[in-house]
Design a protein around this motif. Sequence first.
Motif, PDB file in Angstrom:
ATOM      1  N   THR A 350       0.844  -1.196   0.000  1.00  0.00           N
ATOM      2  CA  THR A 350       0.000   0.000   0.000  1.00  0.00           C
ATOM      3  C   THR A 350       0.877   1.243   0.000  1.00  0.00           C
ATOM      4  N   SER A 352       0.635   5.646   0.065  1.00  0.00           N
ATOM      5  CA  SER A 352      -0.269   6.751   0.407  1.00  0.00           C
ATOM      6  C   SER A 352       0.447   8.066   0.192  1.00  0.00           C
ATOM      7  N   SER A 357      -4.673   6.808  -1.367  1.00  0.00           N
ATOM      8  CA  SER A 357      -3.924   5.574  -1.175  1.00  0.00           C
ATOM      9  C   SER A 357      -4.288   4.591  -2.286  1.00  0.00           C
TER      10      SER A 357
END
Length: 374
Positions: A350, A352, A357
């Motif tokens: 992930t 961001s 995100s």
Amino acid sequence: MVTTGETSARPTRSAARRLFSLLAVIVVSALAGGTLTAVVVGVMLKDGALFCGGLGGLLVSVLLVVVPARMRRSRAPVPVPRVALARIEHRRATNGEFADVPVRFDLTVAPDDAPAYRVYVHEQINLVDLADYPEGRIVVVTYPEAQPSGVELDRRPTEGWARRAAGARIDTAPEHTRVKPDDAGWSGCVAVLLGVLTGAALALLPLRSELDSRFGDAAPAPSGPSAASTVIPGASSGTTTTVTTVTGSASSASTLRPGEMRRLADTLVTGMGTELGTRITIEEKVMSAVGSKGTSTGGALPMSLRALPYELFPGLVDSARTGLGIEDPETWRIDITPEPGSPAPVVRVTVSGHGRSAYLLADAVGRITARHPG
């Protein structure tokens, strides 16, 4: 009259004097290299005492070079060049971009008071004048008395020497009489380089730890990364172990460095007492895992922490940073969990930034299986 003992002693004294001169050059160069390094490091570390000490030492080294050189020049007599006749044995001109081209002459030099010898001479000759220097012609040359190899063509000889050259005949000297250029300049350059590098190394050795702690990628850690364990609420069979590279310093190594994730994983296993886990999280400066004693937790089978392809994870992070539509991501995170009913891991990366995100999914061999752009 000079005796044989005196004659044989002169080369010995000359060699000893030259060796002493090279040692002096190395010492002064080492002082200059060390003090210059101290000046630079003093600026980097904002250490006023180190900077001032290095600057003072640098000034001393400059004085040690300038003052003796001026004293030698003031005491040395003005050199008077020797004049001699020479025969052009061969010449070779190379192509040049200008009117003057470099020409290498092979000469037989015949001093009036010494045996003839061979020498190579490099001169810049105008193309128009090149025909004036055919092979076999007798020319006038000059050279320093103490350096027979430093021969130069005298292009405007006096009238007396010009008449001598016009009526002279010189036999070719044998090849074994050829003199080579003096290598004192090269040996001096090598001595200076050796001294500067030695001085810089000696100055950096005591400052290495401070430079590493201030500018290194990782703070010094005598016992490696530290592990801290806490019990997860509601998970009676698992523990969470957090590993960081910070050991009393604000700077720490990134987990993206080659081999860093594998090293931290080994520390995790040691801290947990087991290599099985049901969740692993990796961030820029920290790595954590939920350990397992071999039983399932919430239907998930434990996976082996040592079997994960940590060497492929930095590439997945780079793909997530550049291929998910998040411009200049501020943070990233890797979550690794087993597939339901299987110990095969699912890797989720992930990223961001700027309130957005996105993430991608990969399998146990680092192959991307899905992308979810932001």
